[in-house]
Enzyme design. Structure first.
Site, mmCIF file in Angstrom:
data_model
loop_
_atom_site.group_PDB
_atom_site.id
_atom_site.type_symbol
_atom_site.label_atom_id
_atom_site.label_comp_id
_atom_site.label_asym_id
_atom_site.label_seq_id
_atom_site.Cartn_x
_atom_site.Cartn_y
_atom_site.Cartn_z
ATOM 1 N N GLY A 21 0.527 -1.151 -0.263
ATOM 2 C CA GLY A 21 0.199 -0.351 0.039
ATOM 3 C C GLY A 21 1.108 1.632 -0.016
ATOM 4 N N GLY B 288 0.876 5.216 1.895
ATOM 5 C CA GLY B 288 -0.255 6.008 2.596
ATOM 6 C C GLY B 288 -0.012 7.442 2.220
ATOM 7 N N VAL C 136 3.822 1.102 2.019
ATOM 8 C CA VAL C 136 3.870 0.357 3.234
ATOM 9 C C VAL C 136 3.892 -1.358 2.366
ATOM 10 C CG1 VAL C 136 2.302 -0.997 5.028
ATOM 11 C CG2 VAL C 136 2.334 1.443 4.295
ATOM 12 N N LYS D 242 5.712 0.223 7.901
ATOM 13 C CA LYS D 242 5.364 1.718 6.464
ATOM 14 C C LYS D 242 7.598 2.472 6.728
ATOM 15 C CE LYS D 242 1.734 4.328 6.299
ATOM 16 N NZ LYS D 242 0.756 4.862 7.381
ATOM 17 N N ASP E 205 -6.808 10.914 12.614
ATOM 18 C CA ASP E 205 -6.955 10.463 10.778
ATOM 19 C C ASP E 205 -7.514 9.041 11.071
ATOM 20 O OD1 ASP E 205 -6.488 11.090 8.555
ATOM 21 O OD2 ASP E 205 -4.385 10.378 8.326
#
Ligand SMILES: *[C@@H]1O[C@H](CO)[C@@H](O)[C@H](O)[C@H]1NC(C)=O
Ligand SMILES: *[C@@H]1O[C@H](CO)[C@@H](O)[C@H](O)[C@H]1NC(C)=O
Ligand SMILES: *[C@@H]1O[C@H](CO)[C@@H](O)[C@H](O)[C@H]1NC(C)=O
Ligand SMILES: *[C@@H]1O[C@H](CO)[C@@H](O)[C@H](O)[C@H]1NC(C)=O
Ligand SMILES: *[C@@H]1O[C@H](CO)[C@@H](O)[C@H](O)[C@H]1NC(C)=O
Ligand SMILES: *[C@@H]1O[C@H](CO)[C@@H](O)[C@H](O)[C@H]1NC(C)=O
Ligand SMILES: *[C@@H]1O[C@H](CO)[C@@H](O)[C@H](O)[C@H]1NC(C)=O
Length: 681
Positions: free
Chosen positions: A354, A356, A361, A376, A472
């Site tokens: 991923g 972000g 990640v 991450k 968040d």
């Protein structure tokens, strides 16, 4: 066919001359005796019979000639010999080859070594009065690059080192359909050579053939060469023998066997009768041998040590990449960069799961435990102070443990990068399941997810020793595990981006568009209440299957406004995700929609706390809105809508209108992406 013809011709002529010259020279040596040949220079016969022309010393010359001259005029001859060239140990290519030599004398006074092969010298190279013909088996590129270009080659030289003809050493194996195979002249054991001179009749011709051991004479010669009819290189009587020399490069040159027949076919050597080449010893004394063994052992040990040291340095500098500062040493949650590097296969693209707002990640498997982790990587570009605070923050966040949180396992600092290690959660994020996935989340699963997220957020807000504001909350930060339970990730991280800044700065707004509470844009102060606002948006997303901000017909539609709009149009269930196919519990849907709107209320005071949210969702308390509603079905939707509208949600509509609500955000925050964003660093 022409080769066969010439072979037959030679046969016929040979027979004729054998019959007429019965006293012609015919000899066969399987190994040599000191008395058999005239030896010169470095040449020796070894006890086993091998004739060594040169050893591996530099610039040595060796000759071995048949003691008496042979009558070459109006004659033919055939010869077969086996030689072996062993380059000096560790020197790579040796030099400079050996040659079958025909000359007027068995000695060459004043001749030079190296490429002159101990036959010629600077002063007589190329002089026609030399009367020397050499068939050279050469292992180095000739000194004359134009002619001797192949390193591993056979050539014929007349009166000097300029080759008349030259060919890479090769032979045509039987039944190979014309495909030649290279013959390695040096360092590949014994090599056979045949030289057939046809000196009778009109044209004089040399046929040179080479082959590895164990092969009978190939029918096609490697290098047929016609000697110019008017050439006077060959005198009536010539000595025959071998010459070899070494130079800067050196080899041991051996002749193991030699047969020769003037005007007849030379006996094919019986290869099993040939002497072998003994392994060369630099020194024969046993003391020297011990010394060599000692030196060799020591060198190996030294080599291993050096390799080990280099590996250590490499390991520290390159693999570990890290120099620890004192504050880092005792941090229990600090990972070693090397470990994470190995776990993620060097942060390879294929391991990326991923990307972000804060960084990429990667999935990883820790080499120590074999546990799956999500890693991450954040480009922090931070000061040391920032790093220190970050570490402290992560250290404390690392202590948080809740089943609905993506537990933070640790961290690592590497140059400008912060690397954070989380539990690996396999099923991806909630937003991908809601919007992109082909399979539809059932209402039961959705309600479970909502309750789980609420539980995790409550833990952060109230149940841990410190208040942790997530900052968040959004569907892409909710990961779904194997049992379809939600795990809230990335908590507290957003705050890291505030470090080193005055906390009252209004520009330090962190969050994701669509999830940012109105007061946050004014004050820049995140609170549990701003988390609740974002959670409210999340509730609506799950119920409606729509993103917090949707671009529709060239305008951005804010989810809350759209739900309120549906309500004002008279049916709030219009807003429910069509993919559910009306398969949901009406009371729960009412609760989620109502709670979503309440949580995302523009006024922070009107929002419930997470503790209250959890109570409503668990049915421990009734949402005040829905107090004293009639339980009869038909009018309920209207009633609920009316109650919700009473909340003052319509203020929002009245305040800016659907589209300008968004422009309200954008004007106060400035250019933003729809992902998380930092605060202007
Ligand atoms: C080589 O020399 C030895 C010893 O003098 C002798 O017995 C032998 O016959 C010789 N071989 C040839 C082929 O002349
Ligand atoms: C090679 O031979 C020469 C002369 O015979 C001798 O001086 C030298 O020591 C030998 N070299 C080796 C390495 O045996
Ligand atoms: C050399 O000749 C001697 C005497 O004839 C003999 O004993 C010896 O075996 C021969 N060596 C070789 C290698 O032919
Ligand atoms: C070679 O043979 C030819 C003809 O048979 C003869 O004329 C010539 O003199 C011979 N050459 C020598 C060097 O014997
Ligand atoms: C060739 O060698 C001969 C005999 O050694 C000598 O007289 C003559 O001058 C040499 N020719 C050349 C061109 O060097
Ligand atoms: C050469 O000598 C060998 C024996 O040493 C013999 O078998 C062969 O027939 C001879 N060849 C010729 C052409 O004389
Ligand atoms: C080669 O020599 C060996 C050993 O003397 C012998 O047994 C064999 O028959 C010989 N081969 C030929 C082809 O002469």
């Amino acid at each position: 066919m022409s080769t066969l013809n010439s072979l037959i011709l030679i046969l016929i002529f040979s027979t004729i001359f054998f019959l007429s010259h019965s006293s012609d020279l015919n000899f066969t040596f399987h190994g040599f005796n000191d008395t058999n040949l005239t030896l010169q220079g470095a040449t020796v016969t070894k006890p086993n019979g091998a004739l060594r022309l040169t050893n591996t010393s530099k610039s040595v010359i060796g000759h071995a000639f048949y003691p008496s001259p042979i009558r070459i005029a109006n004659s033919s001859f055939t010869t077969h010999f086996v030689f072996q060239i062993n380059p000096a140990a560790g020197a790579g290519r040796g030099g400079y080859g050996l040659a079958f030599t025909l000359s007027p004398a068995p000695a060459f006074p004043g001749a030079a070594a190296e490429h002159f092969m101990g036959v010629f010298s600077e002063s007589n190279d190329g002089n026609a009065s030399n009367h020397v013909l050499m068939v050279e088996f050469d292992t180095v590129n000739g000194y004359n690059e134009k002619t001797d270009s192949e390193g591993n080659h056979v050539s014929i030289n007349v009166n000097g080192m300029d080759s008349k003809v030259s060919k890479a050493a090769a032979y045509l194996p039987e039944g190979s359909r014309g495909k030649e195979e290279e013959v390695y002249l040096e360092n590949h054991g014994p090599v056979q050579a045949w030289i057939d001179y046809h000196g009778i009749g009109i044209s004089k011709r040399f046929d040179v053939t080479v082959a590895p051991l164990g092969v009978s004479k190939p029918i096609r010669p490697l290098m047929p060469w016609d000697l110019d009819d008017n050439s006077d290189v060959l005198l009536e009587n010539m000595y025959i023998g071998f010459s070899a020399a070494t130079g800067e490069k050196s080899s041991s040159h051996y002749i193991l066997g030699w047969s020769f027949c003037l005007n007849g076919i030379a006996t094919q050597l019986n290869l099993s009768l040939l002497p072998g080449v003994e392994v060369e010893k630099a020194s024969s004394s046993s003391g020297g041998r011990v010394r060599i063994i000692l030196i060799a052992t020591f060198s190996v040990a030294l080599f291993v040590l050096v390799v080990f040291l280099i590996a250590m340095v490499f390991y520290r500098r390159v693999m570990r990449f890290e120099v620890l500062e004192d504050w880092e040493v005792d941090a229990p949650h600090r990972f070693r960069y090397r470990e994470l590097y190995v776990a993620t296969k060097g942060f390879r693209g294929s391991e990326k799961i991923g990307e972000g707002g804060f960084g990429a990640v990667y999935r990883g498997v820790l080499p120590t435990t074999g546990g799956e982790v999500a890693v991450k990587k954040i480009m922090a570009n931070n000061s040391l102070q920032g790093m220190r605070e970050f570490a402290a923050e992560i250290e404390s966040l690392g202590k948080l443990r809740h089943k609905n949180l993506v537990n933070l396992q640790g961290w690592c600092k590497h140059k400008n990068e912060l690397v954070i290690v989380y539990d690996y959660v396999p099923n991806g994020s909630l937003d991908s399941l809601l919007y992109n996935s082909s399979s539809v989340l059932s209402w039961e699963q959705r309600f479970n997810i909502i309750k789980g997220v609420a539980s995790g957020l409550l833990y952060l807000h109230e149940e841990w020793e410190q208040v942790v504001i997530h900052r968040d909350v959004k569907s892409s930060n909710v990961l779904i595990d194997r049992d379809m339970n939600p795990r809230l990730g990335d908590f507290g991280l957003a705050r890291l981006y505030d470090h080193g800044k005055n906390s009252h700065r209004t520009t330090n707004v962190v969050g994701t568009i669509g999830y940012i509470a109105p007061e946050l844009t004014r004050t820049g102060q995140a609170s549990t209440s701003t988390d609740v606002f974002a959670y409210g948006i999340l509730l609506l997303e799950v119920a409606c299957g729509r993103a917090a901000v949707v671009c529709e017909a060239h305008r951005n539609v804010i989810l809350v406004d759209w739900v309120v709009e549906c309500m004002q149009m008279g049916n709030m269930f219009e807003a429910v995700d069509g993919k559910l196919n009306s398969a949901y519990v009406v009371e729960e849907m009412e609760l989620v929609l109502g709670l979503g709107l309440l949580c995302s209320h523009p006024k922070a005071e009107s929002r419930p706390t997470m503790r209250q949210v959890v109570k409503y969702l668990n049915g421990d308390e009734i949402l005040p809105l829905f107090d004293r509603l009639s339980s009869a079905g038909s009018r309920r939707a209207d009633e609920v809508t009316a109650r919700l509208l009473e909340l003052g949600l319509s203020d929002r509509i009245g305040f800016t209108g659907t589209t300008s609500y968004y422009s309200y955000y954008s004007s106060s925050i400035g250019a933003m992406s729809t992902t998380s964003f930092g605060s202007g660093r």
